[in-house]
Motif scaffolding. Structure first.
Motif, short mmCIF file in Angstrom:
data_model
loop_
_atom_site.label_atom_id
_atom_site.label_comp_id
_atom_site.label_asym_id
_atom_site.label_seq_id
_atom_site.Cartn_x
_atom_site.Cartn_y
_atom_site.Cartn_z
N GLY A 259 -58.43 16.34 -22.24
CA GLY A 259 -56.60 15.53 -21.96
C GLY A 259 -56.30 16.77 -21.40
O GLY A 259 -54.57 16.37 -21.56
N GLN A 260 -56.80 17.04 -21.25
CA GLN A 260 -56.07 18.72 -20.25
C GLN A 260 -55.43 18.74 -18.79
O GLN A 260 -56.48 18.71 -18.27
CB GLN A 260 -55.82 20.31 -21.41
CG GLN A 260 -56.43 20.16 -22.94
CD GLN A 260 -54.68 19.48 -22.91
OE1 GLN A 260 -54.40 20.43 -22.58
NE2 GLN A 260 -54.66 19.25 -24.58
N PRO A 261 -54.67 19.81 -18.60
CA PRO A 261 -54.56 19.99 -17.26
C PRO A 261 -55.47 20.49 -16.26
O PRO A 261 -56.25 22.02 -17.15
CB PRO A 261 -53.49 20.45 -17.19
CG PRO A 261 -52.53 19.84 -18.14
CD PRO A 261 -53.47 19.90 -18.96
N VAL A 262 -56.95 20.94 -16.15
CA VAL A 262 -57.52 21.39 -14.94
C VAL A 262 -56.90 22.78 -15.23
O VAL A 262 -55.37 23.31 -14.73
CB VAL A 262 -58.27 20.84 -13.62
CG1 VAL A 262 -58.94 19.96 -14.55
CG2 VAL A 262 -57.42 21.23 -13.04
N LEU A 263 -57.24 24.22 -14.84
CA LEU A 263 -57.10 25.26 -14.65
C LEU A 263 -57.06 25.34 -13.76
O LEU A 263 -56.61 26.45 -12.70
CB LEU A 263 -58.37 26.65 -15.34
CG LEU A 263 -58.37 26.54 -16.81
CD1 LEU A 263 -59.04 25.23 -17.35
CD2 LEU A 263 -59.05 27.59 -17.47
N THR A 264 -58.38 24.60 -11.93
CA THR A 264 -57.96 25.50 -11.06
C THR A 264 -58.29 24.51 -10.22
O THR A 264 -59.67 24.34 -9.28
CB THR A 264 -58.97 26.41 -10.78
OG1 THR A 264 -60.29 25.75 -11.30
CG2 THR A 264 -57.99 27.61 -11.14
N PRO A 265 -56.97 23.65 -10.03
CA PRO A 265 -57.56 22.70 -8.90
C PRO A 265 -57.66 22.51 -7.61
O PRO A 265 -56.54 23.37 -7.27
CB PRO A 265 -56.08 22.04 -9.59
CG PRO A 265 -54.90 22.32 -9.39
CD PRO A 265 -56.16 23.62 -11.00
N ALA A 266 -58.23 21.81 -6.63
CA ALA A 266 -58.18 22.80 -5.46
C ALA A 266 -56.77 22.74 -4.70
O ALA A 266 -55.93 21.34 -4.69
CB ALA A 266 -59.28 21.53 -4.66
N GLU A 267 -56.27 22.80 -4.38
CA GLU A 267 -55.50 23.32 -3.38
C GLU A 267 -55.69 22.55 -1.76
O GLU A 267 -56.42 22.53 -0.90
CB GLU A 267 -54.80 25.24 -3.06
CG GLU A 267 -54.61 25.47 -4.22
CD GLU A 267 -54.34 27.03 -3.76
OE1 GLU A 267 -54.26 27.41 -3.08
OE2 GLU A 267 -53.91 28.00 -4.99
#
Length: 317
Positions: A309-317
């Motif tokens: 339930g946390q934000p992902v660390l490296t979402p695709a830009e």
């Protein structure tokens, strides 16, 4: 509560302690173990919540139709040309990649290829091993790197890291990108790859592969680089028109090339295999133990974050 189910369409080169932790948090299915894939997708497709992939595995409409409940695609790569990003966005699927952790190794590879092809290090190595030095005399003269004009196609993380390293050789840096980078006022910007090539001795491809960058280095660019120019590609094979690159090398319209990537990997144009002024590698730009473990860890951390339930660390830009 059932563990989230992951479909692996690529293997992760993980360290043992990380693998144990990862395996304990998810239910894992491995595509390469499925002898009857059609039956597997019918039986398990709706259970899959995440996909693990890399530069070789396609995540496209064909796959995603079989996985109606996927929430996240975690790729063990920086480039995402094998992932249908538009379709994922339409379906609300999060896509993550592994930027930063492979920047240094890929930049090192670019410099290694540059030095190897310009100084013909592999050919010189063979010259010694084949016993030709005592019988044929000194090896031929080659071309120095120091002081040359370097043009970088794509000044992202990796392109900037390459440029910084080339500065250490006293090279003048220019670049092509979609827009001018305010962080690099000391580099010369060109809005045209042809103009960049005209003003470069060395052209280094470091851009992402997109529709716009496919064959961005074409015959016109290679001719603009000229017969004393060198090309290095650590991006993706299709950013260079490979047919035209081979012609330019055969016809000596450019001086040499250092290539880590190709259009139809693992197939390599046979004309390149015997060229001493060409250095070839099997797509190993980030292939060090340290970097591949860091990449795997980031793939896992993105998945763990999402399903916690946390934000992902490296979402695709």
């Amino acid at each position: 509560m059932a563990k989230p189910a992951l479909l692996h369409i690529a293997k992760l080169p993980v360290v043992p302690d990380s693998q144990e932790e990862f395996e304990s948090k998810f239910e894992h299915f491995y595509l390469w173990d499925q002898k009857d894939r059609e039956s597997f997708f019918k039986e398990k497709g709706s259970l899959i919540k995440g996909v693990v992939t890399d530069t070789k595995g396609w995540v496209n409409e064909e796959l995603l139709q079989k996985l109606p409940n996927v929430e996240i695609v975690s790729s063990n790569s920086v480039g995402l040309d094998k992932v249908d990003l538009n379709l994922c966005k339409e379906r609300g699927i999060i896509v993550t990649n592994t930027p930063d952790v492979l920047t240094d190794c890929t930049a090192e590879t670019a410099l290694a290829l540059l030095l190897a092809c310009m100084r013909q290090i592999p050919a010189a190595d063979r010259y010694v091993r084949e016993g030709r030095w005592p019988t044929e005399g000194d090896f031929r003269f080659t071309t120095k790197v120091s002081g040359k004009r370097v043009g970088v196609v794509g000044l992202g993380r990796i392109g900037a890291a390459i440029a910084k390293r080339c500065e250490g050789f006293g090279c003048k840096i220019s670049y092509y990108a979609r827009s001018k980078k305010s962080d690099y006022p000391h580099y010369s910007y060109y809005s045209s790859v042809v103009d960049l090539a005209k003003n470069s001795d060395i052209l280094i491809a470091a851009c992402a592969l997109t529709k716009e960058t496919t064959s961005i280095i074409n015959r016109e660019v290679l001719d603009a680089l000229g017969p004393e120019g060198f090309v290095v590609n650590i991006a993706r094979g299709p950013v260079i028109d490979e047919v035209e690159l081979v012609k330019a090398l055969v016809e000596k319209r450019i001086a040499g090339a250092g290539l880590d990537v190709f259009v139809n990997e693992p197939e390599v144009p046979k004309e390149l295999l015997d060229m001493d002024n060409v250095t070839l590698q099997p797509h190993v730009g980030s292939a060090t133990v340290e970097t591949r473990n860091d990449m795997s860890r980031l793939v896992m951390d993105n998945l763990i974050a999402h399903f916690s339930g946390q934000p992902v660390l490296t979402p695709a830009e």
